[in-house]
Design a protein around this motif. Sequence first.
Motif, PDB file in Angstrom:
ATOM      1  N   LEU A 103       0.783  -1.119   0.114  1.00  0.00           N
ATOM      2  CA  LEU A 103       0.050  -0.106  -0.012  1.00  0.00           C
ATOM      3  C   LEU A 103       0.880   1.172  -0.085  1.00  0.00           C
ATOM      4  O   LEU A 103       0.646   2.143  -0.681  1.00  0.00           O
ATOM      5  N   SER A 104       1.854   1.322   0.855  1.00  0.00           N
ATOM      6  CA  SER A 104       2.761   2.397   1.007  1.00  0.00           C
ATOM      7  C   SER A 104       3.473   2.592  -0.568  1.00  0.00           C
ATOM      8  O   SER A 104       3.604   3.734  -1.074  1.00  0.00           O
ATOM      9  N   LEU A 105       3.838   1.278  -1.228  1.00  0.00           N
ATOM     10  CA  LEU A 105       4.319   1.554  -2.248  1.00  0.00           C
ATOM     11  C   LEU A 105       3.558   2.426  -3.597  1.00  0.00           C
ATOM     12  O   LEU A 105       3.954   3.007  -4.212  1.00  0.00           O
ATOM     13  N   LYS A 106       2.296   1.892  -3.423  1.00  0.00           N
ATOM     14  CA  LYS A 106       1.328   2.673  -4.351  1.00  0.00           C
ATOM     15  C   LYS A 106       0.908   4.038  -4.065  1.00  0.00           C
ATOM     16  O   LYS A 106       0.268   4.655  -4.745  1.00  0.00           O
ATOM     17  N   GLN A 107       1.187   4.332  -2.665  1.00  0.00           N
ATOM     18  CA  GLN A 107       0.769   5.568  -2.316  1.00  0.00           C
ATOM     19  C   GLN A 107       1.234   6.724  -3.472  1.00  0.00           C
ATOM     20  O   GLN A 107       0.330   7.708  -3.480  1.00  0.00           O
ATOM     21  N   LYS A 108       2.453   6.539  -3.964  1.00  0.00           N
ATOM     22  CA  LYS A 108       2.986   7.619  -4.656  1.00  0.00           C
ATOM     23  C   LYS A 108       2.422   7.725  -5.781  1.00  0.00           C
ATOM     24  O   LYS A 108       2.473   8.663  -6.485  1.00  0.00           O
ATOM     25  N   ARG A 109       1.395   6.824  -6.141  1.00  0.00           N
ATOM     26  CA  ARG A 109       0.935   6.891  -7.592  1.00  0.00           C
ATOM     27  C   ARG A 109      -0.473   7.377  -7.728  1.00  0.00           C
ATOM     28  O   ARG A 109      -0.818   7.548  -8.815  1.00  0.00           O
ATOM     29  N   GLY A 110      -0.990   7.888  -6.691  1.00  0.00           N
ATOM     30  CA  GLY A 110      -2.480   8.507  -6.779  1.00  0.00           C
ATOM     31  C   GLY A 110      -3.455   7.413  -6.345  1.00  0.00           C
ATOM     32  O   GLY A 110      -3.133   6.202  -6.681  1.00  0.00           O
ATOM     33  N   LEU A 111      -4.720   7.694  -6.166  1.00  0.00           N
ATOM     34  CA  LEU A 111      -5.677   6.978  -5.881  1.00  0.00           C
ATOM     35  C   LEU A 111      -5.900   6.024  -6.743  1.00  0.00           C
ATOM     36  O   LEU A 111      -6.122   4.657  -6.805  1.00  0.00           O
ATOM     37  N   TRP A 112      -6.376   6.591  -8.088  1.00  0.00           N
ATOM     38  CA  TRP A 112      -6.617   5.766  -9.224  1.00  0.00           C
ATOM     39  C   TRP A 112      -5.592   4.328  -9.459  1.00  0.00           C
ATOM     40  O   TRP A 112      -5.857   3.248  -9.649  1.00  0.00           O
ATOM     41  N   SER A 113      -4.214   4.896  -9.274  1.00  0.00           N
ATOM     42  CA  SER A 113      -3.225   3.787  -9.842  1.00  0.00           C
ATOM     43  C   SER A 113      -3.307   2.662  -8.415  1.00  0.00           C
ATOM     44  O   SER A 113      -2.851   1.866  -8.960  1.00  0.00           O
ATOM     45  N   VAL A 114      -3.678   3.269  -7.124  1.00  0.00           N
ATOM     46  CA  VAL A 114      -3.854   2.434  -6.206  1.00  0.00           C
ATOM     47  C   VAL A 114      -4.575   1.377  -6.526  1.00  0.00           C
ATOM     48  O   VAL A 114      -4.430   0.185  -6.253  1.00  0.00           O
ATOM     49  N   MET A 115      -5.894   1.729  -6.950  1.00  0.00           N
ATOM     50  CA  MET A 115      -6.874   0.722  -7.222  1.00  0.00           C
ATOM     51  C   MET A 115      -6.577  -0.232  -8.284  1.00  0.00           C
ATOM     52  O   MET A 115      -7.184  -1.375  -8.239  1.00  0.00           O
ATOM     53  N   ARG A 116      -5.822   0.374  -9.233  1.00  0.00           N
ATOM     54  CA  ARG A 116      -5.938  -0.355 -10.705  1.00  0.00           C
ATOM     55  C   ARG A 116      -4.255  -1.178 -10.598  1.00  0.00           C
ATOM     56  O   ARG A 116      -4.271  -2.070 -11.279  1.00  0.00           O
ATOM     57  N   ALA A 117      -3.242  -0.568  -9.866  1.00  0.00           N
ATOM     58  CA  ALA A 117      -1.855  -1.150  -9.977  1.00  0.00           C
ATOM     59  C   ALA A 117      -1.560  -2.442  -9.679  1.00  0.00           C
ATOM     60  O   ALA A 117      -2.504  -3.162  -9.167  1.00  0.00           O
ATOM     61  N   LYS A 118      -1.018  -3.277 -10.676  1.00  0.00           N
ATOM     62  CA  LYS A 118      -0.515  -4.549 -10.588  1.00  0.00           C
ATOM     63  C   LYS A 118       0.704  -4.764 -10.027  1.00  0.00           C
ATOM     64  O   LYS A 118       1.556  -3.940 -10.504  1.00  0.00           O
ATOM     65  N   MET A 119       1.059  -5.758  -9.374  1.00  0.00           N
ATOM     66  CA  MET A 119       2.361  -6.010  -8.955  1.00  0.00           C
ATOM     67  C   MET A 119       3.396  -6.124  -9.951  1.00  0.00           C
ATOM     68  O   MET A 119       3.439  -7.283 -10.800  1.00  0.00           O
ATOM     69  N   THR A 120       4.463  -5.313 -10.113  1.00  0.00           N
ATOM     70  CA  THR A 120       5.564  -5.954 -11.106  1.00  0.00           C
ATOM     71  C   THR A 120       6.770  -6.721 -10.279  1.00  0.00           C
ATOM     72  O   THR A 120       6.826  -6.702  -9.404  1.00  0.00           O
ATOM     73  N   GLY A 121       7.402  -7.187 -10.937  1.00  0.00           N
ATOM     74  CA  GLY A 121       8.590  -7.987 -10.702  1.00  0.00           C
ATOM     75  C   GLY A 121       9.625  -6.877  -9.994  1.00  0.00           C
ATOM     76  O   GLY A 121      10.202  -7.234  -8.993  1.00  0.00           O
ATOM     77  N   GLU A 122       9.912  -5.765 -10.448  1.00  0.00           N
ATOM     78  CA  GLU A 122      10.521  -4.773  -9.880  1.00  0.00           C
ATOM     79  C   GLU A 122       9.924  -4.198  -8.468  1.00  0.00           C
ATOM     80  O   GLU A 122      10.452  -4.144  -7.461  1.00  0.00           O
ATOM     81  N   ASP A 123       8.670  -4.317  -8.336  1.00  0.00           N
ATOM     82  CA  ASP A 123       7.881  -3.707  -7.136  1.00  0.00           C
ATOM     83  C   ASP A 123       8.034  -4.953  -6.168  1.00  0.00           C
ATOM     84  O   ASP A 123       8.421  -4.800  -4.886  1.00  0.00           O
ATOM     85  N   LYS A 124       8.040  -6.131  -6.406  1.00  0.00           N
ATOM     86  CA  LYS A 124       8.273  -7.371  -5.706  1.00  0.00           C
ATOM     87  C   LYS A 124       9.649  -7.435  -5.005  1.00  0.00           C
ATOM     88  O   LYS A 124       9.989  -7.847  -4.017  1.00  0.00           O
ATOM     89  N   GLY A 125      10.623  -7.071  -6.176  1.00  0.00           N
ATOM     90  CA  GLY A 125      11.994  -7.119  -5.658  1.00  0.00           C
ATOM     91  C   GLY A 125      12.371  -6.021  -4.631  1.00  0.00           C
ATOM     92  O   GLY A 125      13.051  -6.235  -3.565  1.00  0.00           O
ATOM     93  N   LYS A 126      11.594  -4.828  -4.782  1.00  0.00           N
ATOM     94  CA  LYS A 126      11.766  -3.715  -3.919  1.00  0.00           C
ATOM     95  C   LYS A 126      11.070  -4.076  -2.407  1.00  0.00           C
ATOM     96  O   LYS A 126      11.768  -3.646  -1.417  1.00  0.00           O
TER      97      LYS A 126
END
Length: 250
Positions: A103-126
């Motif tokens: 959730l913290s990772l996605k907060q920087k992307r805005g509300l709609w991005s939080v709702m729609r964002a899918k976990m990428t390999g880069e995100d998972k690694g981070k």
Amino acid sequence: MQPILSCRDVRVSFNGFQALQGVNLDVLPQEVRFLIGPNGAGKTTLLDVVCGKTKASDGEVLYRQTENIRKLQEHEIVHLGITRKFQAPSIFANLTVWENLELSLKQKRGLWSVMRAKMTGEDKGKMEAMLLRIGLMEQRHNLAGMLAHGQKQWLEIGMQLMQNPEILLLDEPIAGMSETERHKTGELIHEISETCSVLIVEHDMEFVRNFSKQVTVMHEGKVLCEGTMSEIQQNEQVAEVYLGRRESAC
């Protein structure tokens, strides 16, 4: 080296009470700086001003020497690269450790991005790297509310770091921790400082002695003095402020 954060003649008034009376403070890139002083000295108020929670009545708060952030809203300051951890852990108790970080990772992307964002390999690694950094890899599928107190503090620090801040503000980060947890927190702070400046309000002087690089002493809404802990301990003004309790205070 130019400061990443500069406070210039910062003043705050609450119904006539002068909480900050012309504070001047510089924080350098990758610096660990502790704010110490008696209760009511203005330490937490200064953090509140930097993060936008409290608005200064006068002065400048300069980020990277170019942008005066004094009148910005809290979310705008976060997006610039300044995050704040308050004294009490602020985590989502009914979510897992992993979900809190996500959730913290996605907060920087805005509300709609939080709702729609899918976990990428880069995100998972981070996120996995952060779990290792804060020592919670084994607890990643546990509910955050079930963590020990120190672990909750580390999780929230990790949540702030997921937003890639350049300045991290901490308010009494070791309150309620065991000796082992305190030492681990100190080591984590210095690891964080390799990529991020850390400004810390702290009352535990043993912790400050063990982990400080630079210390700023505040008193009655002003900066009294600053320097290394060794220099602070030998300052006569500091001894007077603490009513002669030199060893217990510093």
